[in-house]
Enzyme design. Structure first.
Site, PDB file in Angstrom:
ATOM      1  N   GLY A 205      84.847  -3.290  73.666  1.00 31.40           N
ATOM      2  CA  GLY A 205      85.575  -3.240  74.935  1.00 31.40           C
ATOM      3  C   GLY A 205      84.870  -2.458  76.023  1.00 31.40           C
TER       4      GLY A 205
ATOM      5  N   CYS B  32      98.799 -36.387  72.994  1.00 28.50           N
ATOM      6  CA  CYS B  32      98.723 -36.260  71.529  1.00 28.50           C
ATOM      7  C   CYS B  32     100.010 -35.703  70.933  1.00 28.50           C
ATOM      8  CB  CYS B  32      97.529 -35.393  71.120  1.00 28.50           C
ATOM      9  SG  CYS B  32      97.765 -33.634  71.431  1.00 28.50           S
TER      10      CYS B  32
ATOM     11  N   CYS C 244     102.313 -32.180  74.638  1.00 23.14           N
ATOM     12  CA  CYS C 244     101.222 -32.894  75.294  1.00 23.14           C
ATOM     13  C   CYS C 244     101.583 -34.372  75.399  1.00 23.14           C
ATOM     14  CB  CYS C 244      99.928 -32.732  74.497  1.00 23.14           C
ATOM     15  SG  CYS C 244      98.592 -33.831  75.057  1.00 23.14           S
TER      16      CYS C 244
ATOM     17  N   CYS D 197      92.844 -32.225  71.588  1.00 29.92           N
ATOM     18  CA  CYS D 197      93.670 -33.389  71.882  1.00 29.92           C
ATOM     19  C   CYS D 197      93.100 -34.639  71.187  1.00 29.92           C
ATOM     20  CB  CYS D 197      93.733 -33.593  73.395  1.00 29.92           C
ATOM     21  SG  CYS D 197      95.068 -34.673  73.945  1.00 29.92           S
TER      22      CYS D 197
ATOM     23  N   CYS E 236      96.946 -31.712  76.937  1.00 25.72           N
ATOM     24  CA  CYS E 236      96.172 -30.589  76.407  1.00 25.72           C
ATOM     25  C   CYS E 236      95.045 -30.204  77.350  1.00 25.72           C
ATOM     26  CB  CYS E 236      95.525 -30.975  75.076  1.00 25.72           C
ATOM     27  SG  CYS E 236      96.663 -31.066  73.705  1.00 25.72           S
TER      28      CYS E 236
END
Lengths: 363, 295, 258
Positions: B40, B252, B249, B280, B274
């Site tokens: 970080g 899909c 979605c 997808c 998606c």
């Protein structure tokens, strides 16, 4: 049914073909050569070399042609090429007192040893459009571009201690901000490096702001000189330095008033500008900004943008700036979707609160 | 050099594997190692000027170039999609300068360079996810000075970020940050996860993959090593929550994935689909295969 | 005074180039004591306050602070982390210009809550109720909690600044002309509030003011400064009623005449 858009690859290839076509322009007209650009758009080449940090007239000319005259794009091309170059040594510091001057003026002295030499300047031209400019021109008078060596004008003030001495060359080699990450506070050599690569327009405007009172530095143009200096490099095998050629430089020494503080008596101080080629506006702006950035050295309050090292150095580079501004063209629809959802929600919640308030008021 | 000679010269320019010279790549790998050692923490590095504009993924490209080997398989996504123009351009850059294999399949990639998304398919150990980062400093818009933000990180002074969260809740009833949502890494440094939607934040937590972040213009590299706790900032009584989509979605049928909203016509017609195109397609292919099998 | 001082300055000098800020100051403040530093402008009182408050390193001399565990430490030799932690927990600083001490663009609630969040508070509801409590204690309508201080009057801003400082229960508060620039009636109300809070909380305070009436109302002890030096110090009533140094006499008489 909806079919997701495909074919980014084809679109990109097509765009590049179209770009090449547009770049060439009307095929009836002869194509520009890099040589023509070098010879006739000299100052454009100078700027690309200065901000591209690479002294190579031909590369700069090629970049200008490839960039269709977009200077920042040309600078970018030169920079990207420069990154790939191998470093095989460093030159000795150039000595601008030994410059073969093409132009040399001082605003602080009526006359001085070596004289004032106007050289090829736009100054005192009447800015009247001249369709004939660029046609064959008379040969210059011999004395107007004699390339003689004359000492620096403000060195004369040094003898009396009226002006701060040139800072001694640092014992260590100066840092290289293209090889090391810049951190703050930066020292003056690094600052000058950043300014030398900095965008001419940005520096010009900052310099202008100091003249208008945003960190006034009381400047006088001690000397502006442009000409050729030899580049020397130490040859360890030989045990001495040899000249490997000459480059054209513009140098500006600003002389700034300083009233003294604490133990230091009043004296003039310096702002320094140096740029590849004939880049007078750039060198002058750089000198003004350099002096403004030295605020801490002279106990001046840092109150104006031109004095703010972190602000100036973080925003002077036009290749960085244009990249980040223009990256807004890239798709951002994922984040936009997230914001869209939030705004819808906030509006729903606002409406719910408003209608609750109305029914409360009705009761 | 004559002009003809010069033109001949550029044609002969040969670039190193993955464009950058080995010494530069080594110096970037050193920065990456430091970043991995201090999760970080933003490590300054000598960002090079790349042949693409700053702000267009130069940080990610330099990180990828530095960790890329000849046997790697590279996937590049922008907004979750492999076929967005910038993804295509970067993938093409590496295919040309490194001659490595590329893929659009998340599972097949060893290195995935991304802008603004984390793939839906969970990453596995051994994969590297390289994020393109525009502004690495999570405190930047609260405190513009680098000198000051570095001090705040060093002294672990993050009160200001909570002031921002407090203000959001006081004004809106919930946190109003939707992307680039700050996270606490390994309990010490607060980090900008790059402008991914906060929907993706939980995927960073304890991920088996190595996550590297490159900010070229700002000259910073940072990292989340595998299996590192990554917590999105919140209050105990206002816990972090991700976006939820009401519909699946439209292509899909997946739920629990991030969706793009596509405008179909000017009468308010919308399709949600998606954002992760590979996911997808994989779901649709799987359904197709299942449908075929049941025939 | 008995026991150990909370804050002690020894031989503190601060120069600005050739100019004198303050010279050779010895000063101690005991727990629960309010000390007023008075003098005309340019007398060095604000320089001294900044030195004492760890905001301006003295050119020479030391300043020690006795922390809650009883150890007296040189505040300029603390690590930056420790010094900053001290400044946001055990100390407060009330500026003459409230804009210096407040975040003008965030709400009153966040202004009060910031120190709590900076010291690890992570429960929104509790931060908010602490803010409500403190707004009420400084006589700001709690319904203003989500307004930002730009919409507050001068007196309210000062009271908000006080609440923001006191929320972490500091032991020592520095105040630089806290009533400066306020209307007389607003000043009186603020002084009354400050006096009450200081007594209730047993706060120690160092107060810089050019206004002897403020010093009389709030302080236990007065330090008179002139040209960077302390010329007289003593209990407030004694100094104001029977000043011994000629300069103090002048200062007191000029106020009385006015």
């Amino acid at each position: 049914m909806y079919v997701a858009v495909k074919g980014g690859e084809t679109a990109i290839a097509n765009a590049h073909r179209l770009l090449a076509h547009e770049r060439r322009g009307d095929p009836e007209l002869p194509a520009l050569t890099a040589g023509q650009i070098d010879a006739q758009l000299t100052l454009a080449v100078d700027r690309v070399m200065a901000e591209g940090s690479l002294y190579d007239r031909e590369l700069a000319a090629v970049a200008i042609r490839q960039a269709r005259g977009d200077m920042i794009e040309a600078i970018f091309l030169v920079r990207a090429y420069r990154t790939t170059l191998l470093r095989f040594g460093a030159t000795l510091p150039v000595d601008t007192a030994r410059m073969a001057v093409q132009r040399r003026i001082s605003a602080t002295h009526k006359d001085l040893p070596g004289g004032q030499l106007l050289g090829p300047t736009f100054d005192y031209t009447h800015r009247l459009l001249d369709p004939g400019a660029g046609d064959a021109a008379e040969a210059p008078a011999e004395a107007d571009a004699d390339g003689s060596v004359v000492g620096r004008a403000i060195d004369a003030l040094g003898g009396e201690g009226l002006i701060e001495p040139d800072s001694a060359a640092a014992a260590d080699a100066p840092g290289d901000l293209t090889r090391e990450p810049l951190s703050f506070p930066a020292d003056r050599p690094l600052r000058l490096q950043a300014l030398a690569r900095g965008d001419e327009g940005f520096l010009l405007v900052l310099a202008y702001s100091t003249q208008r009172g945003y960190a006034r530095t009381h400047p006088f143009a001690g000397e502006i000189r442009m000409g050729d200096v030899e580049i020397e490099i130490d040859m360890p095998e030989l045990g001495f330095a040899v000249s490997i050629g000459a480059i054209r430089l513009t140098e500006c020494q600003m002389v700034n008033q300083f009233r003294g503080a604490g133990d230091v008596p009043a004296q003039f101080t310096r702002g320094y500008g140096l740029a590849f080629g004939h880049s007078e506006r750039k060198a002058m702006a750089m000198a003004l900004v350099d002096r403004a950035l030295r605020a801490d050295e002279f106990g001046e309050d840092r109150v104006a943008p031109a004095q703010d090292e972190e602000f100036v150095l973080s925003h002077a580079d036009n290749v960085q700036a244009t990249g980040f501004v223009e990256h807004l063209k890239l798709p951002h629809y994922v984040d936009f979707q997230a914001e869209l959802e939030l705004v819808r929600r906030l509006r729903r919640e606002h409406a719910a609160r408003a209608s609750a308030a109305t029914s409360e008021a009705a009761e | 050099m004559s002009e003809a000679g010069f033109d001949g010269g550029t044609a002969a320019i040969r670039y190193n594997f993955a464009y950058l010279d080995e010494q530069t790549k080594r110096s970037i790998r050193r920065a990456i190692l430091k970043a991995v050692a201090i999760p970080g923490y933003q490590v300054p590095f000598a960002s090079r000027e790349m042949p693409m504009p700053f702000g267009w993924g130069t940080g990610g490209v330099q990180v990828t170039a530095s960790v890329l080997g000849p046997d790697d398989v590279l996937k590049v996504i922008d907004q979750g999609a492999d076929d967005t123009t910038n993804a295509v351009a970067i993938r093409g850059f590496f295919a040309r300068t490194a001659g490595i294999a590329t893929t659009t399949r998340t599972a097949e990639a060893t290195i995935i360079q991304t802008r603004h998304r984390i793939p839906e398919e969970p990453l596995r150990a051994g994969q590297i996810l390289v994020y393109q980062v525009p502004i690495p400093e999570p405190l930047r818009f609260l405190e513009p000075r680098e000198t000051e933000t570095r001090r705040l990180h060093a002294l672990n002074e993050y009160g200001l970020l909570y002031v921002k969260l407090y203000e959001d809740i006081a004004k809106h009833g919930h946190v109003a940050t939707t992307y680039a949502y700050p996270v606490l890494v390994a309990g010490r440094y607060i980090m900008d996860p790059s402008p991914i939607p906060k929907f993706d934040n939980p995927k960073m937590d304890m991920s088996p993959a190595l996550q590297l972040f490159g900010a070229g213009r700002e000259r910073r590299i940072y990292a989340v090593p595998p299996y590192t706790p990554v917590r999105s900032l919140d209050f105990e009584d206002h816990p972090f929550r991700v976006q939820e989509f009401t519909e699946p979605c439209g292509l899909c049928g997946s739920r629990g994935v991030y969706l793009d909203e596509v405008v179909l016509d000017d009468r308010g017609g919308r399709l949600f689909m998606c954002s992760d195109t590979d996911h997808c397609e994989a779901v649709r292919a799987g359904k197709g295969a299942a449908a075929e099998a049941s025939w | 005074m008995t026991g150990e001082p909370l804050l002690a300055a020894t031989g503190v000098t601060r120069l600005y180039g050739d100019h004198i800020g303050c010279i050779d100051i010895d000063l101690a403040v005991w727990p629960g004591e309010v000390v007023a530093i008075v003098g005309e402008s340019g007398s060095g009182k604000t320089t001294l306050l900044k030195c004492l408050a760890a905001r301006l390193p003295p050119s020479s001399g030391t300043i020690t602070y006795r922390s809650r565990d009883g150890a007296a430490e040189d505040i300029y030799r603390l690590s930056e982390a420790a010094r900053r932690a001290l400044m946001r927990t055990d100390w407060g600083f009330v500026w003459q210009d409230a804009a210096e001490g407040l975040r003008m663009t965030v709400s009153a609630g966040a202004n009060v809550g910031e120190r709590l969040m900076a010291t690890g508070a992570r429960h929104y509801g509790r931060i908010r109720s602490a803010a409500v409590d403190w707004l009420e204690r400084v006589e700001i309508d709690a319904r203003r909690i989500d307004d930002d201080p730009r919409s507050f009057s001068g007196g309210m801003r000062q009271r908000l600044q006080i609440a923001r400082n006191l929320v972490t229960g500091p032991r020592l508060v520095f105040m630089d002309e806290p009533t400066g620039g306020l209307d007389v009636s607003v000043q009186a109300r603020l002084l009354d509030l400050l006096g009450t809070l200081v007594r209730e909380l047993g706060l120690a305070a160092i107060l810089v003011t050019h206004d002897l009436a403020v010093a009389r109302l709030l302080s236990d002890r007065i330090v008179v400064m002139k040209e960077g030096r302390i010329v007289e110090t003593g209990l407030t009533d004694r100094v104001l009623d029977d000043p011994s140094h000629p300069y103090s006499q002048l200062l007191v008489s000029s106020v009385l005449q006015a």
